[in-house]
Write a protein that holds these residues in place. Structure first.
Motif, PDB file in Angstrom:
ATOM      1  N   SER A  71      79.863  62.489  94.867  1.00  0.00           N
ATOM      2  CA  SER A  71      79.698  63.921  95.127  1.00  0.00           C
ATOM      3  C   SER A  71      78.596  64.453  94.216  1.00  0.00           C
ATOM      4  O   SER A  71      78.120  63.750  93.325  1.00  0.00           O
ATOM      5  N   ARG A  72      78.218  65.674  94.483  1.00  0.00           N
ATOM      6  CA  ARG A  72      77.191  66.300  93.646  1.00  0.00           C
ATOM      7  C   ARG A  72      77.429  67.793  93.569  1.00  0.00           C
ATOM      8  O   ARG A  72      77.965  68.398  94.506  1.00  0.00           O
ATOM      9  N   ASP A  73      77.012  68.376  92.454  1.00  0.00           N
ATOM     10  CA  ASP A  73      77.044  69.820  92.272  1.00  0.00           C
ATOM     11  C   ASP A  73      75.607  70.240  92.031  1.00  0.00           C
ATOM     12  O   ASP A  73      75.077  70.057  90.921  1.00  0.00           O
ATOM     13  N   ALA A  75      74.270  73.126  91.842  1.00  0.00           N
ATOM     14  CA  ALA A  75      74.113  74.229  90.886  1.00  0.00           C
ATOM     15  C   ALA A  75      74.101  73.708  89.457  1.00  0.00           C
ATOM     16  O   ALA A  75      73.387  74.242  88.600  1.00  0.00           O
ATOM     17  N   LYS A  76      74.884  72.667  89.215  1.00  0.00           N
ATOM     18  CA  LYS A  76      74.942  72.074  87.874  1.00  0.00           C
ATOM     19  C   LYS A  76      73.973  70.911  87.709  1.00  0.00           C
ATOM     20  O   LYS A  76      73.890  70.312  86.632  1.00  0.00           O
ATOM     21  N   LYS A  77      73.276  70.561  88.782  1.00  0.00           N
ATOM     22  CA  LYS A  77      72.316  69.452  88.750  1.00  0.00           C
ATOM     23  C   LYS A  77      72.975  68.166  88.266  1.00  0.00           C
ATOM     24  O   LYS A  77      72.436  67.440  87.416  1.00  0.00           O
ATOM     25  N   THR A  78      74.143  67.888  88.829  1.00  0.00           N
ATOM     26  CA  THR A  78      74.924  66.741  88.377  1.00  0.00           C
ATOM     27  C   THR A  78      75.455  65.952  89.574  1.00  0.00           C
ATOM     28  O   THR A  78      75.945  66.532  90.540  1.00  0.00           O
ATOM     29  N   LEU A  79      75.353  64.646  89.455  1.00  0.00           N
ATOM     30  CA  LEU A  79      75.892  63.695  90.424  1.00  0.00           C
ATOM     31  C   LEU A  79      77.154  63.085  89.833  1.00  0.00           C
ATOM     32  O   LEU A  79      77.218  62.841  88.622  1.00  0.00           O
ATOM     33  N   TYR A  80      78.142  62.824  90.684  1.00  0.00           N
ATOM     34  CA  TYR A  80      79.413  62.266  90.222  1.00  0.00           C
ATOM     35  C   TYR A  80      79.779  61.009  91.008  1.00  0.00           C
ATOM     36  O   TYR A  80      79.357  60.825  92.144  1.00  0.00           O
ATOM     37  N   LEU A  81      80.604  60.178  90.368  1.00  0.00           N
ATOM     38  CA  LEU A  81      81.241  59.068  91.068  1.00  0.00           C
ATOM     39  C   LEU A  81      82.683  58.994  90.580  1.00  0.00           C
ATOM     40  O   LEU A  81      82.931  58.637  89.426  1.00  0.00           O
ATOM     41  N   GLN A  82      83.604  59.376  91.450  1.00  0.00           N
ATOM     42  CA  GLN A  82      85.026  59.253  91.153  1.00  0.00           C
ATOM     43  C   GLN A  82      85.470  57.860  91.559  1.00  0.00           C
ATOM     44  O   GLN A  82      85.335  57.480  92.729  1.00  0.00           O
ATOM     45  N   MET A  83      85.991  57.104  90.609  1.00  0.00           N
ATOM     46  CA  MET A  83      86.384  55.728  90.853  1.00  0.00           C
ATOM     47  C   MET A  83      87.899  55.599  90.642  1.00  0.00           C
ATOM     48  O   MET A  83      88.389  55.818  89.536  1.00  0.00           O
TER      49      MET A  83
END
Length: 126
Positions: A71-73, A75-83
Motif C-alpha cells: 500500500s502507499r500513502d 500524502a505521507k510519501k510513504t510505501l508500505y508492505l504488510q507481511m
C-alpha cells in the motif's frame, strides 16, 4: 536528490507479522509506481510486489500472494508492505524501488527501476 529509506525490518518468529515502510523524498511520489524487491542470502533479487501511482492497483509474486499487502500513502510519501504469516523463506533484505512510470504494469521487471533504497533486513526464525 531522490531518496528512498526503508525501515521496519527485524527478527520475527514464523507465523508472525511485520510492516515495512519506505519513506520517499526528492520527487513527486504520487506520480510513480513502486515495488518491493527482496534478496535472500546467497540468492539473486526477487520481485515481491508492485503498486501503481494512485495506490489502487497492485500485484504480487505467487510466493507472497495472500500473505503480503502493498500500500502507499501519497500524502505521507510513504510505501508500505504488510507481511503476515511469515515463513523462514521470507528471510531477506527488502528493498523499495521507484519506476519512471505510473502504471503497475511492468513493475515485475525490477531491472527497469530507476532508484532503490538501501534495504532493511527481515529475519524469520524461531
Amino acid at each position: 536528490e531522490v531518496q528512498l529509506v526503508e525501515s521496519g525490518g527485524g527478527l520475527v518468529q514464523p507465523g508472525g507479522s511485520l510492516r515495512l515502510s519506505c519513506a520517499a523524498s526528492g520527487f513527486t511520489f504520487s506520480n510513480y509506481a513502486m515495488s518491493w524487491v527482496r534478496q535472500a542470502p546467497g540468492k539473486g533479487r526477487e520481485w515481491v510486489s508492485g503498486i501503481n501511482s494512485g495506490g489502487d492497483s497492485a500485484n504480487y509474486a505467487d510466493s507472497v500472494r495472500g500473505r503480503f499487502t502493498i500500500s502507499r500513502d501519497n500524502a505521507k510519501k510513504t510505501l508500505y508492505l504488510q507481511m503476515n504469516s511469515l515463513k523462514p523463506e521470507d528471510t531477506a533484505v527488502y528493498y523499495c524501488a521507484k519506476y519512471p512510470w505510473a502504471s503497475v504494469l511492468g513493475t515485475r521487471d525490477f531491472g527497469r527501476a530507476d532508484y532503490w533504497g538501501q534495504g532493511t533486513q527481515v529475519t524469520v526464525s524461531s
